[in-house]
Motif scaffolding. Sequence first.
Motif, PDB file in Angstrom:
ATOM      1  N   ASN A  66       0.862  -1.168   0.000  1.00  0.00           N
ATOM      2  CA  ASN A  66       0.000   0.000   0.000  1.00  0.00           C
ATOM      3  C   ASN A  66       0.903   1.225   0.000  1.00  0.00           C
ATOM      4  OD1 ASN A  66      -1.664   2.184   0.614  1.00  0.00           O
ATOM      5  ND2 ASN A  66      -2.915   1.029   2.053  1.00  0.00           N
ATOM      6  N   PHE A  67       0.862   2.021  -1.070  1.00  0.00           N
ATOM      7  CA  PHE A  67       1.767   3.165  -1.126  1.00  0.00           C
ATOM      8  C   PHE A  67       1.163   4.310  -1.931  1.00  0.00           C
ATOM      9  CE2 PHE A  67       2.528   0.805  -4.943  1.00  0.00           C
ATOM     10  CZ  PHE A  67       2.998   1.692  -5.896  1.00  0.00           C
ATOM     11  N   ASN A  68       1.703   5.492  -1.687  1.00  0.00           N
ATOM     12  CA  ASN A  68       1.318   6.698  -2.406  1.00  0.00           C
ATOM     13  C   ASN A  68       2.301   6.878  -3.565  1.00  0.00           C
ATOM     14  OD1 ASN A  68       0.878   9.285  -3.381  1.00  0.00           O
ATOM     15  ND2 ASN A  68       0.637  10.214  -1.379  1.00  0.00           N
ATOM     16  N   PRO A  69       1.859   6.724  -4.806  1.00  0.00           N
ATOM     17  CA  PRO A  69       2.796   6.778  -5.934  1.00  0.00           C
ATOM     18  C   PRO A  69       3.498   8.114  -6.095  1.00  0.00           C
ATOM     19  CG  PRO A  69       0.522   6.839  -6.699  1.00  0.00           C
ATOM     20  CD  PRO A  69       0.478   6.529  -5.233  1.00  0.00           C
ATOM     21  N   ALA A  70       2.903   9.176  -5.536  1.00  0.00           N
ATOM     22  CA  ALA A  70       3.514  10.502  -5.689  1.00  0.00           C
ATOM     23  C   ALA A  70       4.559  10.799  -4.621  1.00  0.00           C
ATOM     24  CB  ALA A  70       2.428  11.575  -5.647  1.00  0.00           C
ATOM     25  N   ALA A  71       4.555  10.017  -3.529  1.00  0.00           N
ATOM     26  CA  ALA A  71       5.431  10.375  -2.414  1.00  0.00           C
ATOM     27  C   ALA A  71       6.288   9.234  -1.893  1.00  0.00           C
ATOM     28  CB  ALA A  71       4.569  10.912  -1.257  1.00  0.00           C
ATOM     29  N   GLU A  72       6.045   8.015  -2.329  1.00  0.00           N
ATOM     30  CA  GLU A  72       6.771   6.878  -1.775  1.00  0.00           C
ATOM     31  C   GLU A  72       7.440   6.066  -2.868  1.00  0.00           C
ATOM     32  OE1 GLU A  72       4.359   4.631   1.101  1.00  0.00           O
ATOM     33  OE2 GLU A  72       2.897   6.254   0.982  1.00  0.00           O
ATOM     34  N   ASP A  73       8.493   5.326  -2.489  1.00  0.00           N
ATOM     35  CA  ASP A  73       9.169   4.444  -3.425  1.00  0.00           C
ATOM     36  C   ASP A  73       8.254   3.289  -3.808  1.00  0.00           C
ATOM     37  OD1 ASP A  73      11.458   5.975  -3.307  1.00  0.00           O
ATOM     38  OD2 ASP A  73      12.334   4.810  -1.659  1.00  0.00           O
ATOM     39  N   THR A  74       8.433   2.799  -5.003  1.00  0.00           N
ATOM     40  CA  THR A  74       7.614   1.697  -5.493  1.00  0.00           C
ATOM     41  C   THR A  74       8.065   0.388  -4.852  1.00  0.00           C
ATOM     42  OG1 THR A  74       7.311   2.811  -7.613  1.00  0.00           O
ATOM     43  CG2 THR A  74       6.842   0.452  -7.538  1.00  0.00           C
ATOM     44  N   PRO A  75       7.185  -0.305  -4.128  1.00  0.00           N
ATOM     45  CA  PRO A  75       7.576  -1.569  -3.497  1.00  0.00           C
ATOM     46  C   PRO A  75       7.737  -2.691  -4.524  1.00  0.00           C
ATOM     47  CG  PRO A  75       5.254  -1.144  -3.121  1.00  0.00           C
ATOM     48  CD  PRO A  75       5.805   0.074  -3.789  1.00  0.00           C
ATOM     49  N   ALA A  76       8.545  -3.678  -4.169  1.00  0.00           N
ATOM     50  CA  ALA A  76       8.804  -4.791  -5.074  1.00  0.00           C
ATOM     51  C   ALA A  76       7.536  -5.574  -5.388  1.00  0.00           C
ATOM     52  CB  ALA A  76       9.853  -5.719  -4.456  1.00  0.00           C
ATOM     53  N   GLU A  77       6.617  -5.648  -4.412  1.00  0.00           N
ATOM     54  CA  GLU A  77       5.378  -6.395  -4.632  1.00  0.00           C
ATOM     55  C   GLU A  77       4.576  -5.810  -5.798  1.00  0.00           C
ATOM     56  OE1 GLU A  77       6.377  -6.823  -0.273  1.00  0.00           O
ATOM     57  OE2 GLU A  77       6.383  -5.227  -1.774  1.00  0.00           O
ATOM     58  N   PHE A  78       4.609  -4.468  -5.922  1.00  0.00           N
ATOM     59  CA  PHE A  78       3.869  -3.841  -7.011  1.00  0.00           C
ATOM     60  C   PHE A  78       4.551  -4.124  -8.348  1.00  0.00           C
ATOM     61  CE2 PHE A  78       3.556  -0.211  -9.941  1.00  0.00           C
ATOM     62  CZ  PHE A  78       2.209  -0.282 -10.244  1.00  0.00           C
ATOM     63  N   THR A  79       5.865  -4.022  -8.384  1.00  0.00           N
ATOM     64  CA  THR A  79       6.594  -4.278  -9.626  1.00  0.00           C
ATOM     65  C   THR A  79       6.340  -5.687 -10.126  1.00  0.00           C
ATOM     66  OG1 THR A  79       8.333  -2.735  -8.931  1.00  0.00           O
ATOM     67  CG2 THR A  79       8.866  -4.276 -10.698  1.00  0.00           C
ATOM     68  N   THR A  80       6.379  -6.652  -9.208  1.00  0.00           N
ATOM     69  CA  THR A  80       6.123  -8.048  -9.592  1.00  0.00           C
ATOM     70  C   THR A  80       4.707  -8.225 -10.092  1.00  0.00           C
ATOM     71  OG1 THR A  80       7.720  -8.829  -7.944  1.00  0.00           O
ATOM     72  CG2 THR A  80       6.116 -10.430  -8.764  1.00  0.00           C
ATOM     73  N   ALA A  81       3.756  -7.640  -9.386  1.00  0.00           N
ATOM     74  CA  ALA A  81       2.355  -7.779  -9.771  1.00  0.00           C
ATOM     75  C   ALA A  81       2.071  -7.122 -11.110  1.00  0.00           C
ATOM     76  CB  ALA A  81       1.464  -7.172  -8.694  1.00  0.00           C
ATOM     77  N   ALA A  82       2.664  -5.953 -11.338  1.00  0.00           N
ATOM     78  CA  ALA A  82       2.414  -5.222 -12.572  1.00  0.00           C
ATOM     79  C   ALA A  82       2.944  -5.965 -13.789  1.00  0.00           C
ATOM     80  CB  ALA A  82       3.047  -3.837 -12.488  1.00  0.00           C
ATOM     81  N   GLU A  83       4.021  -6.744 -13.596  1.00  0.00           N
ATOM     82  CA  GLU A  83       4.622  -7.481 -14.711  1.00  0.00           C
ATOM     83  C   GLU A  83       3.912  -8.795 -14.996  1.00  0.00           C
ATOM     84  OE1 GLU A  83       8.651  -7.911 -13.510  1.00  0.00           O
ATOM     85  OE2 GLU A  83       9.218  -5.844 -14.039  1.00  0.00           O
ATOM     86  N   ARG A  84       3.150  -9.301 -14.023  1.00  0.00           N
ATOM     87  CA  ARG A  84       2.493 -10.589 -14.192  1.00  0.00           C
ATOM     88  C   ARG A  84       1.290 -10.442 -15.113  1.00  0.00           C
ATOM     89  NH1 ARG A  84       1.293 -12.289  -8.753  1.00  0.00           N
ATOM     90  NH2 ARG A  84       3.466 -12.956  -8.623  1.00  0.00           N
ATOM     91  N   GLY A  85       1.170 -11.322 -16.074  1.00  0.00           N
ATOM     92  CA  GLY A  85       0.128 -11.210 -17.081  1.00  0.00           C
ATOM     93  C   GLY A  85      -1.280 -11.425 -16.569  1.00  0.00           C
ATOM     94  N   ASP A  86      -1.440 -12.194 -15.476  1.00  0.00           N
ATOM     95  CA  ASP A  86      -2.795 -12.490 -14.998  1.00  0.00           C
ATOM     96  C   ASP A  86      -3.258 -11.563 -13.878  1.00  0.00           C
ATOM     97  OD1 ASP A  86      -1.449 -13.393 -12.729  1.00  0.00           O
ATOM     98  OD2 ASP A  86      -1.532 -15.484 -13.355  1.00  0.00           O
ATOM     99  N   THR A  87      -2.481 -10.526 -13.585  1.00  0.00           N
ATOM    100  CA  THR A  87      -2.885  -9.564 -12.555  1.00  0.00           C
ATOM    101  C   THR A  87      -4.066  -8.740 -13.039  1.00  0.00           C
ATOM    102  OG1 THR A  87      -0.662  -9.391 -11.622  1.00  0.00           O
ATOM    103  CG2 THR A  87      -2.146  -7.552 -11.225  1.00  0.00           C
TER     104      THR A  87
END
Length: 384
Positions: free
Chosen positions: A143-164
């Motif tokens: 859970n993060f604020n994209p304008a103020a916080e670093d992107t967590p690894a969980e989001f990067t992994t989820a965004a790259e997964r085709g079935d997300t």
Amino acid sequence: MWKALASNALTFLVVLLFLAGGVILWGQQSYQSAGPLEAPICVRVASGSNMSRVSSQLEQDGAISNGSLFRIGADYSGKSDQLKAGAFLVPDGASMEEIVDILTRGGASTCGTEVVYRIGVTRSQILVRELDPATSRFVETANFNPAAEDTPAEFTTAAERGDTRHRIAMAEGVTSWQVVESLKSVGVLTGEVADLPAEGSLAPDSYEVNRGDTRQSVIDRMQDAQASILASAWANRVEGLPLETPEEALILASIIEKETGVAEERRTVGSVFINRLNRGMRLQTDPTVIYGITKGQGTLGRGLRQSELRGETPWNTYVIDALPPTPIANPGRASIEAALDPASTNFVFFVADGTGGHAFAETLAEHNRNVAKWRAIEAERSNN
């Protein structure tokens, strides 16, 4: 001798046919009977996969007892080449026939990872959630604020997964500018929004989006939804309202939306403004003053000054005699319906009561007492 041989051969053939029929019957029953899965699981089917790989995965997960029979059943039913990529919830005890149907019927993924882009009044958030098959509830992993916080690894992994799955959750009361700015951080979307949508024209709701969708297409969906909600509410409006057009109803609904976060109060708040309009009183509502200052581009972040309450802007309802020229936010369905079907009251005043709601009054004397109580609450809170 030849008769004996023929008789034996016929007997053997009958036995073979009987056995074959028994095998077919057994296979059919096994394919359609409840499976060995003791708890629900999430089955991920990668793009380009096939029934052979999926059946091996299902055997390993304990969802089916016979991979060959699973493939034969899928082939016999004509579904072998209909396998869909995604993440699918398979319930406990599902038969092989049911699992084949789940994995081939199509539609959005029913489990796995979900990314929610929340567009809020004070800030936007990105949530990463994983469905727990055992409870059918999502478990938040980031859970993060994209304008103020670093992107967590969980989001990067989820965004790259085709079935997300990706979903945009727009809160009631946000402005059109906030929506457009927030859509810029939704990386699965493409393109730009052609023009800033008219204030109030977007329906707060949850919108599922797919990778490659355009930002303009999302705006178009939001506008179509709001137009439908407004048209329905206007058609069902009560008689005697001092509102001449659906656009005026949308303006009033946006004020109701910004004045209360308590669902049960919306129709009562609506009655206050309707009563004021009927009596020729000014609406005198702070959110309209704030909109005249910010134009909907962010929050004010502080209290209003007396000079601002007296300042002349088209939206300052302490100065103008009627509704402002445009909505001051995007109202939800409940606020639109509250504007067009308000409660039947004689209230013309309201003030915060310290509980998150409001105290309503019919007379100025009663209202002044309510204001005094609220000031006392504010003073006590500031001293603690």
